[in-house]
Design a protein around this motif. Structure first.
Motif, short mmCIF file in Angstrom:
data_model
loop_
_atom_site.label_atom_id
_atom_site.label_comp_id
_atom_site.label_asym_id
_atom_site.label_seq_id
_atom_site.Cartn_x
_atom_site.Cartn_y
_atom_site.Cartn_z
N THR A 1 0.84 -1.19 0.00
CA THR A 1 0.00 0.00 0.00
C THR A 1 0.88 1.24 0.00
O THR A 1 1.82 1.35 0.77
N ARG A 2 0.56 2.16 -0.89
CA ARG A 2 1.28 3.44 -0.93
C ARG A 2 0.74 4.32 0.20
O ARG A 2 -0.46 4.53 0.32
N VAL A 3 1.62 4.81 1.04
CA VAL A 3 1.23 5.60 2.20
C VAL A 3 1.80 7.01 2.07
O VAL A 3 2.96 7.19 1.68
N THR A 4 0.97 7.98 2.42
CA THR A 4 1.40 9.38 2.44
C THR A 4 1.15 9.92 3.83
O THR A 4 0.06 9.73 4.38
N TYR A 5 2.14 10.59 4.41
CA TYR A 5 1.95 11.30 5.67
C TYR A 5 1.67 12.76 5.33
O TYR A 5 2.39 13.35 4.51
#
Length: 127
Positions: A8-12
């Motif tokens: 899963t591509r995660v962005t903070y």
């Protein structure tokens, strides 16, 4: 971490600059903000997160505002997340002075554009 391990591509999206989160009173606020930013980037990298967005709002002075909502909406439109982890709108207020004002502006753009309204009123909001 399980999501990241599964690809899963995660962005903070970090709302505040972290300038008030210090342990050394001799360190100027901007230096503390720079340190906190570097810590976030380093921690994200160790966790497998490559995309970290900083909105740069002054730590401890965030207010629920049109500007905050606009900035959060911009990130959400750019990233187009399938899931968002945000402070709870039902928070008891035990969070930091920053977490409470970011709740509604975070939840609204995540929930509103993609959540169909039920034909009959629901006892629980869809978001």
């Amino acid at each position: 971490m399980q999501w990241i391990e599964r690809g899963t591509r995660v962005t903070y999206c970090i709302v505040t600059d972290g300038g008030a989160g210090g342990y050394d009173d001799r360190l100027p606020r901007q230096a503390m903000a720079d340190l906190r930013r570097a810590e976030q980037v380093h921690s994200a990298k160790l966790s497998g997160v490559a995309d970290v967005r900083f909105l740069g709002y002054p730590d401890s002075f965030v207010e629920a505002s049109v500007e905050l909502r606009r900035d959060l909406c911009r990130v959400i439109r750019e990233v187009r997340p399938q899931r968002a982890i945000i402070p709870s709108p039902r928070s008891t207020g035990r969070g930091s002075p920053t977490s409470t004002p970011t709740t509604a502006p975070s939840a609204t753009p995540v929930c509103a554009p993609s959540t169909p309204r039920p034909a009959t009123p629901s006892p629980t909001p869809p978001c």
